[in-house]
Design a protein around this motif. Structure first.
Motif, PDB file in Angstrom:
ATOM      1  N   LEU A 154       0.544  -1.244   0.454  1.00  0.00           N
ATOM      2  CA  LEU A 154       0.333  -0.370  -0.480  1.00  0.00           C
ATOM      3  C   LEU A 154       0.541   1.544  -0.144  1.00  0.00           C
ATOM      4  O   LEU A 154       1.946   0.830   0.878  1.00  0.00           O
ATOM      5  CB  LEU A 154      -0.559   0.388   1.272  1.00  0.00           C
ATOM      6  CG  LEU A 154      -2.129  -0.994   1.402  1.00  0.00           C
ATOM      7  CD1 LEU A 154      -2.766  -1.144   2.789  1.00  0.00           C
ATOM      8  CD2 LEU A 154      -3.028  -1.274   0.310  1.00  0.00           C
ATOM      9  N   SER A 157       0.344   6.286   2.874  1.00  0.00           N
ATOM     10  CA  SER A 157      -0.371   7.071   3.861  1.00  0.00           C
ATOM     11  C   SER A 157      -1.419   6.245   4.036  1.00  0.00           C
ATOM     12  O   SER A 157      -2.127   7.115   4.773  1.00  0.00           O
ATOM     13  CB  SER A 157      -1.219   8.682   2.852  1.00  0.00           C
ATOM     14  OG  SER A 157      -1.620   7.487   1.629  1.00  0.00           O
ATOM     15  N   GLU A 158      -1.586   5.108   3.482  1.00  0.00           N
ATOM     16  CA  GLU A 158      -2.259   4.525   3.335  1.00  0.00           C
ATOM     17  C   GLU A 158      -2.177   2.765   4.454  1.00  0.00           C
ATOM     18  O   GLU A 158      -2.473   2.826   5.437  1.00  0.00           O
ATOM     19  CB  GLU A 158      -3.307   3.586   2.298  1.00  0.00           C
ATOM     20  CG  GLU A 158      -3.891   4.473   1.636  1.00  0.00           C
ATOM     21  CD  GLU A 158      -4.133   4.035   0.170  1.00  0.00           C
ATOM     22  OE1 GLU A 158      -4.262   2.451  -0.230  1.00  0.00           O
ATOM     23  OE2 GLU A 158      -5.182   3.825  -0.628  1.00  0.00           O
ATOM     24  N   VAL A 159      -0.421   2.917   4.322  1.00  0.00           N
ATOM     25  CA  VAL A 159      -0.012   2.692   5.743  1.00  0.00           C
ATOM     26  C   VAL A 159      -0.093   2.973   6.923  1.00  0.00           C
ATOM     27  O   VAL A 159      -0.411   1.833   7.818  1.00  0.00           O
ATOM     28  CB  VAL A 159       1.783   2.183   4.889  1.00  0.00           C
ATOM     29  CG1 VAL A 159       2.382   1.211   6.573  1.00  0.00           C
ATOM     30  CG2 VAL A 159       1.470   1.611   3.993  1.00  0.00           C
ATOM     31  N   ALA A 161      -2.412   5.305   7.576  1.00  0.00           N
ATOM     32  CA  ALA A 161      -3.504   5.499   7.819  1.00  0.00           C
ATOM     33  C   ALA A 161      -4.138   3.513   8.140  1.00  0.00           C
ATOM     34  O   ALA A 161      -5.382   3.459   9.559  1.00  0.00           O
ATOM     35  CB  ALA A 161      -4.449   5.547   6.292  1.00  0.00           C
ATOM     36  N   VAL A 162      -4.272   2.739   7.880  1.00  0.00           N
ATOM     37  CA  VAL A 162      -3.889   1.219   8.036  1.00  0.00           C
ATOM     38  C   VAL A 162      -3.794   0.877   9.375  1.00  0.00           C
ATOM     39  O   VAL A 162      -4.632   0.265  10.426  1.00  0.00           O
ATOM     40  CB  VAL A 162      -3.916   0.122   7.599  1.00  0.00           C
ATOM     41  CG1 VAL A 162      -3.612  -1.279   7.758  1.00  0.00           C
ATOM     42  CG2 VAL A 162      -4.031   0.753   6.439  1.00  0.00           C
ATOM     43  N   ILE A 238      -8.987  -4.372   4.914  1.00  0.00           N
ATOM     44  CA  ILE A 238      -7.930  -4.196   4.366  1.00  0.00           C
ATOM     45  C   ILE A 238      -7.530  -5.364   3.097  1.00  0.00           C
ATOM     46  O   ILE A 238      -6.887  -4.723   2.618  1.00  0.00           O
ATOM     47  CB  ILE A 238      -6.878  -4.242   5.618  1.00  0.00           C
ATOM     48  CG1 ILE A 238      -7.626  -3.477   6.724  1.00  0.00           C
ATOM     49  CG2 ILE A 238      -5.869  -3.815   4.823  1.00  0.00           C
ATOM     50  CD1 ILE A 238      -6.854  -3.406   7.797  1.00  0.00           C
ATOM     51  N   LEU A 241      -8.737  -3.949   0.656  1.00  0.00           N
ATOM     52  CA  LEU A 241      -8.219  -2.831  -0.489  1.00  0.00           C
ATOM     53  C   LEU A 241      -6.909  -3.651  -0.934  1.00  0.00           C
ATOM     54  O   LEU A 241      -6.226  -2.974  -1.940  1.00  0.00           O
ATOM     55  CB  LEU A 241      -7.780  -2.213   1.187  1.00  0.00           C
ATOM     56  CG  LEU A 241      -6.662  -0.799   0.461  1.00  0.00           C
ATOM     57  CD1 LEU A 241      -7.130  -0.265  -0.225  1.00  0.00           C
ATOM     58  CD2 LEU A 241      -7.110   0.225   2.120  1.00  0.00           C
ATOM     59  N   ARG A 245      -5.035  -2.727  -5.103  1.00  0.00           N
ATOM     60  CA  ARG A 245      -4.444  -2.373  -5.121  1.00  0.00           C
ATOM     61  C   ARG A 245      -3.430  -2.764  -6.627  1.00  0.00           C
ATOM     62  O   ARG A 245      -2.794  -2.680  -7.583  1.00  0.00           O
ATOM     63  CB  ARG A 245      -3.378  -2.184  -4.131  1.00  0.00           C
ATOM     64  CG  ARG A 245      -3.920  -0.588  -3.485  1.00  0.00           C
ATOM     65  CD  ARG A 245      -3.827   0.917  -4.242  1.00  0.00           C
ATOM     66  NE  ARG A 245      -4.891   1.866  -3.051  1.00  0.00           N
ATOM     67  CZ  ARG A 245      -5.406   2.520  -2.747  1.00  0.00           C
ATOM     68  NH1 ARG A 245      -6.070   1.373  -4.362  1.00  0.00           N
ATOM     69  NH2 ARG A 245      -5.562   3.323  -2.789  1.00  0.00           N
ATOM     70  N   THR A 252      -0.451   6.037  -8.060  1.00  0.00           N
ATOM     71  CA  THR A 252       0.535   6.645  -6.875  1.00  0.00           C
ATOM     72  C   THR A 252       1.687   6.940  -7.196  1.00  0.00           C
ATOM     73  O   THR A 252       2.759   7.881  -6.340  1.00  0.00           O
ATOM     74  CB  THR A 252       0.337   5.802  -5.725  1.00  0.00           C
ATOM     75  OG1 THR A 252       1.309   4.644  -6.364  1.00  0.00           O
ATOM     76  CG2 THR A 252      -0.849   5.240  -5.562  1.00  0.00           C
TER      77      THR A 252
END
Length: 291
Positions: A154, A157-159, A161-162, A238, A241, A245, A252
Motif C-alpha cells: 500500500l 499514507s495508507e500504510v 492509516a491502516v 484491509i 483494499l 491495489r 501513485t
C-alpha cells in the motif's frame, strides 16, 4: 501552553529514553514511582490515579514525587511505555492458515498483542488525546505494525492509516471492557445481571418485529465475540483494499508491492512495479488468492 509547561514534553522524552540505569537501591526512584502508578491504575483505572495516592502507596510525601516526575500526565506516559515493554518485541507468524503471504497473519498478531496488553492493563485504553509522548517501547511496537502493513505494498499514507485504524479498533473494544467493569463496580451487578432485570423493557420489544424475530431465533442468546468478529471484518476490509491495489494500476508513483518509487514512462500505461521480481511476487500472490 500551561499544560506543556507543567508536564514539559521535552523532559518526558528525556525520562522515557533514559539509559543510565541510575536507580536508587533504597528510597524513592523514578522506577518505583512508575511501578506504583501501574499497580494503582491496574486496581482503580486512571480515575483512581493521582500523585497523592502514588505517594501514599510508596510511603512518601506527594511533593517528593515531583523531584522525579513533573505530574500525573507525565507519569502516565512513563507507565504506558513501561507496560508496553512487557509484550514480545516481534511477531513470529509468517503465513496464515491457508499458507498465503503472511502480512494478514502478522497484522492480526499485532492486534492481538495490543488486546492482551489492554486486558492486563485496561487503563491503557483510557489514555485519550494525541499529545501523549511515546517512549521507545511504544514506538517499537508502532514501527513493527507499520513494517507489517508496509509489506502489503500500500502507498505510505495508507500504510499509516491502516496501522492507526487497527490501533483505534483495539482501543475502542478495550474501552468497552473498562466501562463495563466500572459500571459493575458502581452497581454491584454484572452486565448479565443488570440486563436480566430489565423485564419491563423487554415487554415493550414485541412491537419491533426485527428485534423480536432475532430474539426468538436466538441471536441474543449466542452473540458473536465483539473483538473476534470486529477484527476479522476489519482485516477483511484491509485485504480487499490490498487486492484492489494489486488489481488496478493506479498512479501513485510507487510500486504496489514494496512501495519503492517507480519511474513512470512519458507515455503509455503507468508502471505498477519497480522491478521484475516485484511483478513476479504480485503474480504469485494473485495466483495464491485465486486458489
Amino acid at each position: 501552553m500551561r499544560d506543556d509547561k507543567v508536564n514539559d514534553p521535552e523532559r518526558t522524552v528525556e525520562l522515557l529514553w533514559r539509559r543510565d540505569g541510575a536507580e536508587a537501591r533504597r528510597g524513592l526512584s523514578l522506577g518505583r514511582i512508575v511501578r506504583a502508578g501501574i499497580e494503582l491504575a491496574d486496581a482503580e483505572g486512571l480515575a483512581g490515579l493521582s500523585m497523592r495516592k502514588v505517594a501514599e502507596r510508596l510511603g512518601f510525601t506527594t511533593m517528593s514525587l515531583y523531584r522525579h516526575v513533573s505530574g500525573r500526565e507525565q507519569l502516565i506516559d512513563l507507565m504506558r511505555d513501561a507496560v508496553t515493554g512487557e509484550s514480545p518485541g516481534t511477531v513470529d507468524a509468517d503465513v496464515d492458515a491457508t499458507g498465503r503471504d503472511g502480512w494478514r497473519a502478522r497484522l492480526e498478531a499485532c492486534a492481538r498483542q495490543g488486546w492482551e496488553l489492554r486486558r492486563r492493563h485496561p487503563w491503557l485504553s483510557e489514555i485519550r488525546g494525541g499529545r501523549h509522548v511515546p517512549g521507545p517501547n511504544v514506538i517499537a511496537h508502532y514501527e513493527q505494525m507499520l513494517g507489517v502493513v508496509a509489506e502489503t505494498g500500500l502507498p505510505p499514507s495508507e500504510v499509516i492509516a491502516v496501522a492507526g485504524l487497527v490501533g483505534r479498533f483495539v482501543d475502542s473494544e478495550a474501552l468497552l471492557l473498562v466501562e463495563a467493569a466500572e459500571a459493575e463496580r458502581h452497581s454491584g451487578l454484572s452486565e448479565e445481571e443488570w440486563w436480566g432485570s430489565r423485564d419491563t423493557l423487554f415487554e415493550q420489544l414485541n412491537g419491533y418485529p426485527v428485534i423480536a424475530r432475532l430474539w426468538e431465533e436466538g441471536g441474543y442468546d449466542r452473540p458473536e465475540d465483539p473483538f473476534e468478529f470486529g477484527l476479522a471484518r476489519l482485516l477483511d476490509g484491509i485485504e480487499l483494499l490490498v487486492k484492489k491495489r494489486y488489481e488496478t494500476s493506479d498512479e501513485t508513483g510507487v510500486c504496489v508491492v514494496c512501495g519503492t518509487p517507480v519511474e513512470q514512462p512519458s507515455s503509455g500505461r503507468p508502471r505498477a512495479y519497480c522491478s521484475p521480481s516485484c511483478r513476479q511476487r504480485a503474480y504469485r500472490r494473485r495466483k495464491s488468492d485465486a486458489t
